[in-house]
Design an enzyme around this catalytic site. Structure first.
Site, PDB file in Angstrom:
ATOM      1  CB  CYS A 113      -0.934  -0.006   1.205  1.00 10.90           C
ATOM      2  SG  CYS A 113      -1.983   1.462   1.322  1.00 10.90           S
ATOM      3  CB  CYS A 210      -6.456  -0.704   6.072  1.00 11.45           C
ATOM      4  SG  CYS A 210      -5.890  -1.031   4.403  1.00 11.45           S
TER       5      CYS A 210
END
EC number: 2.8.1.13
Length: 377
Positions: A113, A210
Protein backbone atom coordinates in the site's frame (compact mmCIF):
# COMPACT_ATOMS: atom_id res chain seq x y z
CA UNK A 1 14.85 19.17 8.77
CA UNK A 2 15.93 17.52 12.03
CA UNK A 3 13.50 19.21 14.38
CA UNK A 4 9.78 19.76 14.73
CA UNK A 5 10.31 23.52 15.13
CA UNK A 6 11.59 26.08 12.63
CA UNK A 7 13.51 29.34 12.90
CA UNK A 8 11.99 32.60 11.59
CA UNK A 9 14.21 32.31 8.49
CA UNK A 10 13.06 28.73 7.89
CA UNK A 11 9.42 29.72 8.38
CA UNK A 12 9.85 32.48 5.79
CA UNK A 13 11.47 30.05 3.34
CA UNK A 14 8.78 27.42 3.94
CA UNK A 15 5.95 29.89 3.34
CA UNK A 16 6.27 29.48 -0.42
CA UNK A 17 6.11 25.67 -0.22
CA UNK A 18 2.85 23.73 -0.45
CA UNK A 19 2.57 20.46 1.48
CA UNK A 20 -0.25 17.95 1.00
CA UNK A 21 -0.68 15.88 4.17
CA UNK A 22 -2.21 12.41 4.00
CA UNK A 23 -4.98 12.81 6.60
CA UNK A 24 -6.07 9.40 7.87
CA UNK A 25 -8.28 10.56 10.72
CA UNK A 26 -5.63 9.43 13.22
CA UNK A 27 -3.47 11.30 15.70
CA UNK A 28 -0.18 10.98 13.80
CA UNK A 29 -1.37 12.66 10.60
CA UNK A 30 -3.26 15.25 12.67
CA UNK A 31 -0.11 16.31 14.52
CA UNK A 32 1.90 16.17 11.29
CA UNK A 33 -0.44 18.76 9.75
CA UNK A 34 -0.24 20.94 12.88
CA UNK A 35 3.58 20.85 13.01
CA UNK A 36 3.97 21.65 9.32
CA UNK A 37 1.63 24.60 9.67
CA UNK A 38 3.71 25.82 12.64
CA UNK A 39 6.82 25.51 10.47
CA UNK A 40 5.32 27.96 7.98
CA UNK A 41 4.30 25.68 5.13
CA UNK A 42 1.12 26.10 3.09
CA UNK A 43 -0.68 22.99 4.36
CA UNK A 44 -3.66 21.18 2.86
CA UNK A 45 -5.02 17.73 3.72
CA UNK A 46 -5.91 14.83 1.44
CA UNK A 47 -8.05 11.93 2.67
CA UNK A 48 -7.74 8.68 0.71
CA UNK A 49 -10.51 6.13 0.42
CA UNK A 50 -8.82 2.88 -0.55
CA UNK A 51 -11.51 0.27 0.04
CA UNK A 52 -15.11 0.06 -1.20
CA UNK A 53 -17.11 -1.55 1.57
CA UNK A 54 -20.67 -2.66 0.87
CA UNK A 55 -23.74 -1.40 2.71
CA UNK A 56 -23.64 -4.27 5.21
CA UNK A 57 -19.96 -3.81 6.03
CA UNK A 58 -19.88 -2.57 9.59
CA UNK A 59 -16.15 -3.08 10.01
CA UNK A 60 -14.69 -0.37 7.80
CA UNK A 61 -14.31 2.91 9.67
CA UNK A 62 -13.74 5.08 6.58
CA UNK A 63 -16.74 7.35 7.22
CA UNK A 64 -15.73 7.93 10.84
CA UNK A 65 -12.10 8.52 9.85
CA UNK A 66 -13.14 11.09 7.24
CA UNK A 67 -15.28 12.87 9.83
CA UNK A 68 -12.32 13.03 12.24
CA UNK A 69 -9.96 14.22 9.50
CA UNK A 70 -12.40 16.98 8.57
CA UNK A 71 -12.75 18.04 12.23
CA UNK A 72 -8.96 18.30 12.58
CA UNK A 73 -8.60 20.29 9.35
CA UNK A 74 -11.38 22.63 10.46
CA UNK A 75 -9.61 23.13 13.80
CA UNK A 76 -6.30 23.88 12.06
CA UNK A 77 -7.92 26.09 9.43
CA UNK A 78 -6.74 24.04 6.46
CA UNK A 79 -8.56 22.69 3.42
CA UNK A 80 -9.31 18.95 3.16
CA UNK A 81 -9.51 17.23 -0.22
CA UNK A 82 -10.70 13.66 -0.77
CA UNK A 83 -9.72 11.09 -3.38
CA UNK A 84 -10.85 7.54 -4.12
CA UNK A 85 -8.03 5.10 -4.84
CA UNK A 86 -10.16 1.96 -4.39
CA UNK A 87 -9.58 0.74 -7.97
CA UNK A 88 -5.81 1.23 -7.72
CA UNK A 89 -5.80 -0.45 -4.31
CA UNK A 90 -7.71 -3.48 -5.58
CA UNK A 91 -5.48 -3.93 -8.64
CA UNK A 92 -2.10 -3.28 -7.03
CA UNK A 93 -2.47 -4.30 -3.38
CA UNK A 94 -5.44 -6.59 -2.77
CA UNK A 95 -4.96 -8.90 -5.77
CA UNK A 96 -1.30 -9.30 -4.79
CA UNK A 97 -2.40 -10.10 -1.22
CA UNK A 98 -4.76 -12.85 -2.43
CA UNK A 99 -2.27 -14.32 -4.91
CA UNK A 100 0.42 -14.61 -2.24
CA UNK A 101 -1.92 -16.33 0.24
CA UNK A 102 -3.10 -18.69 -2.50
CA UNK A 103 0.56 -19.61 -3.12
CA UNK A 104 1.02 -20.43 0.57
CA UNK A 105 3.07 -17.35 1.38
CA UNK A 106 2.48 -14.61 3.97
CA UNK A 107 2.44 -11.16 2.34
CA UNK A 108 2.52 -7.73 3.94
CA UNK A 109 -0.15 -5.58 2.24
CA UNK A 110 0.78 -2.46 4.24
CA UNK A 111 4.17 -2.37 2.49
CA UNK A 112 2.51 -2.73 -0.91
CA UNK A 113 0.00 0.00 0.00
CA UNK A 114 2.82 2.41 0.81
CA UNK A 115 4.57 1.54 -2.45
CA UNK A 116 1.58 1.69 -4.81
CA UNK A 117 -0.87 4.05 -3.09
CA UNK A 118 0.53 6.41 -0.46
CA UNK A 119 3.80 7.27 -2.18
CA UNK A 120 2.80 6.69 -5.80
CA UNK A 121 -0.90 7.35 -6.53
CA UNK A 122 -1.07 9.91 -3.70
CA UNK A 123 2.12 11.68 -4.81
CA UNK A 124 0.94 11.77 -8.44
CA UNK A 125 -2.44 13.21 -7.39
CA UNK A 126 -0.77 15.79 -5.13
CA UNK A 127 1.52 16.79 -8.01
CA UNK A 128 -0.94 16.80 -10.90
CA UNK A 129 -4.11 18.05 -9.19
CA UNK A 130 -2.98 19.96 -6.09
CA UNK A 131 0.37 21.37 -7.30
CA UNK A 132 2.32 20.14 -4.26
CA UNK A 133 5.96 20.83 -3.46
CA UNK A 134 5.95 18.06 -0.85
CA UNK A 135 3.69 15.39 0.53
CA UNK A 136 3.66 14.46 4.22
CA UNK A 137 2.58 11.38 6.13
CA UNK A 138 2.26 10.47 9.79
CA UNK A 139 4.90 7.74 9.58
CA UNK A 140 7.55 7.34 12.27
CA UNK A 141 10.63 7.72 10.06
CA UNK A 142 13.13 10.51 9.43
CA UNK A 143 14.94 11.86 6.38
CA UNK A 144 18.45 13.23 5.96
CA UNK A 145 20.11 14.84 2.96
CA UNK A 146 23.57 13.41 2.29
CA UNK A 147 25.77 13.94 -0.80
CA UNK A 148 22.91 15.05 -2.99
CA UNK A 149 20.67 12.13 -2.03
CA UNK A 150 18.03 11.85 0.67
CA UNK A 151 18.40 8.98 3.13
CA UNK A 152 15.59 7.42 5.16
CA UNK A 153 16.36 6.93 8.85
CA UNK A 154 14.58 5.04 11.60
CA UNK A 155 12.10 7.05 13.65
CA UNK A 156 13.24 8.45 17.01
CA UNK A 157 10.66 6.25 18.79
CA UNK A 158 12.15 2.77 18.44
CA UNK A 159 8.86 1.15 19.41
CA UNK A 160 6.98 2.99 16.64
CA UNK A 161 9.66 3.14 13.91
CA UNK A 162 7.95 2.37 10.58
CA UNK A 163 10.92 2.29 8.22
CA UNK A 164 10.25 -1.46 7.78
CA UNK A 165 7.02 -0.57 5.94
CA UNK A 166 8.64 2.11 3.74
CA UNK A 167 11.69 0.32 2.34
CA UNK A 168 10.27 0.39 -1.21
CA UNK A 169 10.62 4.18 -1.43
CA UNK A 170 13.32 5.66 -3.66
CA UNK A 171 15.55 8.48 -2.48
CA UNK A 172 13.62 10.72 -4.90
CA UNK A 173 10.33 9.86 -3.18
CA UNK A 174 11.86 10.38 0.27
CA UNK A 175 13.15 13.78 -0.89
CA UNK A 176 9.58 14.78 -1.81
CA UNK A 177 8.18 13.60 1.55
CA UNK A 178 8.11 15.12 5.04
CA UNK A 179 7.72 13.04 8.21
CA UNK A 180 7.24 15.44 11.15
CA UNK A 181 6.32 12.88 13.83
CA UNK A 182 9.40 10.79 13.02
CA UNK A 183 11.31 13.23 15.21
CA UNK A 184 9.04 12.53 18.21
CA UNK A 185 8.09 9.81 20.67
CA UNK A 186 4.46 8.70 20.48
CA UNK A 187 3.45 10.08 23.93
CA UNK A 188 4.72 13.51 22.83
CA UNK A 189 2.57 13.30 19.68
CA UNK A 190 -0.53 12.61 21.78
CA UNK A 191 0.41 15.43 24.18
CA UNK A 192 0.67 17.93 21.32
CA UNK A 193 -2.68 16.78 19.93
CA UNK A 194 -4.36 17.22 23.30
CA UNK A 195 -2.78 20.65 23.88
CA UNK A 196 -4.04 21.81 20.49
CA UNK A 197 -7.54 20.47 21.10
CA UNK A 198 -7.43 17.96 18.25
CA UNK A 199 -10.27 15.44 18.40
CA UNK A 200 -7.89 12.58 17.55
CA UNK A 201 -5.63 13.02 20.61
CA UNK A 202 -6.92 9.88 22.35
CA UNK A 203 -8.04 7.92 19.30
CA UNK A 204 -6.85 4.31 19.32
CA UNK A 205 -4.08 3.46 16.85
CA UNK A 206 -5.27 1.40 13.91
CA UNK A 207 -3.97 -2.17 13.92
CA UNK A 208 -4.14 -5.06 11.52
CA UNK A 209 -4.87 -4.94 7.81
CA UNK A 210 -6.95 -1.93 6.83
CA UNK A 211 -9.41 -3.72 4.52
CA UNK A 212 -10.16 -6.42 7.10
CA UNK A 213 -10.91 -4.04 9.95
CA UNK A 214 -12.17 -5.65 13.13
CA UNK A 215 -13.55 -8.86 11.63
CA UNK A 216 -11.83 -12.23 11.96
CA UNK A 217 -9.05 -12.76 9.44
CA UNK A 218 -10.18 -16.34 8.72
CA UNK A 219 -13.75 -15.25 7.93
CA UNK A 220 -12.52 -12.49 5.64
CA UNK A 221 -10.09 -14.67 3.70
CA UNK A 222 -12.70 -17.41 3.23
CA UNK A 223 -14.94 -15.00 1.29
CA UNK A 224 -12.25 -14.68 -1.41
CA UNK A 225 -10.28 -17.94 -1.34
CA UNK A 226 -11.84 -21.42 -0.95
CA UNK A 227 -10.41 -23.22 2.05
CA UNK A 228 -8.83 -26.64 1.53
CA UNK A 229 -8.76 -28.65 4.77
CA UNK A 230 -5.96 -31.17 5.26
CA UNK A 231 -3.86 -33.06 7.75
CA UNK A 232 -1.58 -31.73 10.47
CA UNK A 233 1.55 -33.86 10.72
CA UNK A 234 4.72 -34.04 12.77
CA UNK A 235 8.11 -33.96 10.98
CA UNK A 236 8.13 -37.76 11.39
CA UNK A 237 4.89 -38.03 9.40
CA UNK A 238 2.48 -38.79 12.26
CA UNK A 239 -1.00 -37.33 11.66
CA UNK A 240 -2.07 -35.49 14.82
CA UNK A 241 -4.92 -33.28 13.65
CA UNK A 242 -6.68 -31.43 10.84
CA UNK A 243 -6.29 -27.88 9.55
CA UNK A 244 -8.97 -25.80 7.83
CA UNK A 245 -6.62 -24.42 5.18
CA UNK A 246 -2.87 -23.77 4.86
CA UNK A 247 -3.55 -20.12 4.04
CA UNK A 248 -4.71 -19.55 7.62
CA UNK A 249 -1.29 -20.47 9.04
CA UNK A 250 2.19 -18.98 9.02
CA UNK A 251 5.62 -20.28 10.05
CA UNK A 252 6.25 -19.97 13.77
CA UNK A 253 2.53 -19.79 14.58
CA UNK A 254 1.66 -21.23 17.97
CA UNK A 255 -1.98 -20.32 18.65
CA UNK A 256 -5.05 -21.63 16.90
CA UNK A 257 -3.65 -25.02 15.89
CA UNK A 258 -6.25 -27.03 17.79
CA UNK A 259 -3.75 -29.61 19.04
CA UNK A 260 -2.31 -30.33 22.46
CA UNK A 261 -2.31 -32.99 25.11
CA UNK A 262 -0.94 -35.53 22.62
CA UNK A 263 0.13 -38.96 23.83
CA UNK A 264 3.88 -39.54 23.97
CA UNK A 265 4.64 -35.81 23.72
CA UNK A 266 6.10 -33.45 26.28
CA UNK A 267 4.47 -30.23 27.46
CA UNK A 268 6.30 -27.94 25.01
CA UNK A 269 3.96 -25.91 22.79
CA UNK A 270 3.47 -26.83 19.14
CA UNK A 271 4.61 -24.51 16.35
CA UNK A 272 4.07 -24.46 12.61
CA UNK A 273 7.43 -25.42 11.06
CA UNK A 274 6.43 -25.98 7.41
CA UNK A 275 3.59 -25.85 4.91
CA UNK A 276 3.71 -28.70 2.39
CA UNK A 277 1.71 -27.16 -0.46
CA UNK A 278 1.99 -30.22 -2.72
CA UNK A 279 0.32 -32.49 -0.15
CA UNK A 280 -1.75 -29.76 1.59
CA UNK A 281 -0.16 -30.73 4.91
CA UNK A 282 0.62 -28.46 7.86
CA UNK A 283 3.80 -29.62 9.59
CA UNK A 284 4.13 -28.84 13.30
CA UNK A 285 6.77 -29.55 15.92
CA UNK A 286 7.34 -28.84 19.60
CA UNK A 287 9.59 -26.05 20.86
CA UNK A 288 10.22 -22.57 19.47
CA UNK A 289 13.81 -23.53 18.59
CA UNK A 290 13.00 -26.79 16.83
CA UNK A 291 15.57 -27.37 14.04
CA UNK A 292 12.83 -27.29 11.36
CA UNK A 293 11.94 -23.75 12.49
CA UNK A 294 15.48 -22.37 12.35
CA UNK A 295 17.25 -20.84 9.34
CA UNK A 296 20.91 -19.97 8.80
CA UNK A 297 20.03 -17.54 6.06
CA UNK A 298 17.68 -16.75 3.20
CA UNK A 299 17.43 -15.77 -0.44
CA UNK A 300 15.75 -12.42 -0.96
CA UNK A 301 14.45 -11.21 -4.33
CA UNK A 302 12.33 -8.35 -5.75
CA UNK A 303 14.99 -6.05 -4.33
CA UNK A 304 14.55 -2.34 -3.83
CA UNK A 305 17.30 -0.05 -2.53
CA UNK A 306 16.48 3.48 -1.39
CA UNK A 307 19.68 4.85 -2.98
CA UNK A 308 19.18 2.55 -6.03
CA UNK A 309 22.59 0.89 -5.52
CA UNK A 310 22.35 -1.09 -2.28
CA UNK A 311 25.07 -2.66 -0.13
CA UNK A 312 28.33 -4.01 -1.55
CA UNK A 313 28.91 -7.73 -2.01
CA UNK A 314 30.08 -9.15 1.32
CA UNK A 315 28.74 -6.21 3.34
CA UNK A 316 28.07 -6.86 7.02
CA UNK A 317 24.86 -5.05 7.94
CA UNK A 318 21.64 -5.90 9.81
CA UNK A 319 18.20 -7.08 8.74
CA UNK A 320 14.67 -7.36 10.07
CA UNK A 321 12.53 -10.23 8.74
CA UNK A 322 9.39 -8.88 10.42
CA UNK A 323 8.19 -5.66 12.03
CA UNK A 324 9.45 -4.75 15.51
CA UNK A 325 12.03 -7.51 15.43
CA UNK A 326 15.46 -6.94 16.94
CA UNK A 327 18.08 -6.26 14.26
CA UNK A 328 19.75 -9.45 13.03
CA UNK A 329 23.46 -9.09 12.12
CA UNK A 330 24.08 -10.59 8.68
CA UNK A 331 26.37 -10.78 5.65
CA UNK A 332 25.08 -10.13 2.14
CA UNK A 333 26.15 -11.98 -1.00
CA UNK A 334 24.95 -10.51 -4.29
CA UNK A 335 23.61 -13.15 -6.71
CA UNK A 336 22.24 -10.83 -9.39
CA UNK A 337 20.45 -7.48 -9.68
CA UNK A 338 17.26 -8.85 -8.16
CA UNK A 339 18.56 -11.54 -5.79
CA UNK A 340 20.82 -11.64 -2.75
CA UNK A 341 21.82 -14.39 -0.37
CA UNK A 342 21.78 -13.40 3.30
CA UNK A 343 23.67 -15.33 5.97
CA UNK A 344 22.76 -14.67 9.61
CA UNK A 345 25.46 -14.51 12.28
CA UNK A 346 23.28 -16.86 14.38
CA UNK A 347 20.34 -19.11 13.34
CA UNK A 348 16.97 -17.31 13.33
CA UNK A 349 13.52 -18.79 14.03
CA UNK A 350 10.39 -18.47 11.91
CA UNK A 351 11.77 -16.61 8.90
CA UNK A 352 8.76 -16.56 6.59
CA UNK A 353 8.72 -16.63 2.75
CA UNK A 354 6.55 -13.87 1.33
CA UNK A 355 7.39 -11.46 4.12
CA UNK A 356 9.78 -8.54 3.62
CA UNK A 357 13.42 -8.48 4.67
CA UNK A 358 14.53 -4.92 5.37
CA UNK A 359 18.20 -3.98 5.71
CA UNK A 360 19.89 -1.32 7.83
CA UNK A 361 23.29 0.27 8.22
CA UNK A 362 23.01 1.79 11.68
CA UNK A 363 20.16 4.31 11.59
CA UNK A 364 19.86 4.26 7.79
CA UNK A 365 17.21 2.09 6.12
CA UNK A 366 18.94 0.76 2.99
CA UNK A 367 15.94 -0.99 1.42
CA UNK A 368 14.98 -4.63 1.14
CA UNK A 369 13.06 -7.29 -0.72
CA UNK A 370 10.80 -10.32 -0.43
CA UNK A 371 11.97 -13.47 1.37
CA UNK A 372 11.94 -16.21 -1.28
CA UNK A 373 13.64 -19.33 0.10
CA UNK A 374 15.36 -20.28 3.35
CA UNK A 375 18.88 -21.60 3.90
CA UNK A 376 18.73 -24.41 6.44
CA UNK A 377 22.30 -25.75 6.42
Amino acid sequence: MTSTTASPAEIAANSSKKVIVGMSGGVDSSVSAYLLKQQGYQVEGLFMKNWEEDDTDEYCAAAEDLKDAQAVCDKLGIKLHTVNFAAEYWDNVFEYFLAEYKAGRTPNPDIMCNKEIKFKAFLEFADDILDADYIAMGHYVRRRDTDGKTEMLRGIDGNKDQSYFLYTLSHEQVARSLFPVGELEKPEVRRIAEEQGLITHDKKDSTGICFIGERKFKDFLATYLPAQPGNIETPEGDIIGRHEGLMYHTLGQRKGLGIGGMKNSNDDPWYVVDKDMARNVLVVAQGHEHPRLMSKGMRVNQLHWVDRTGPADGATISVKTRYRQQDIPCTVKIIDEQTIEVLFDEPVAAVTPGQSAVFYDGEVCLGGGIIDTLIKD
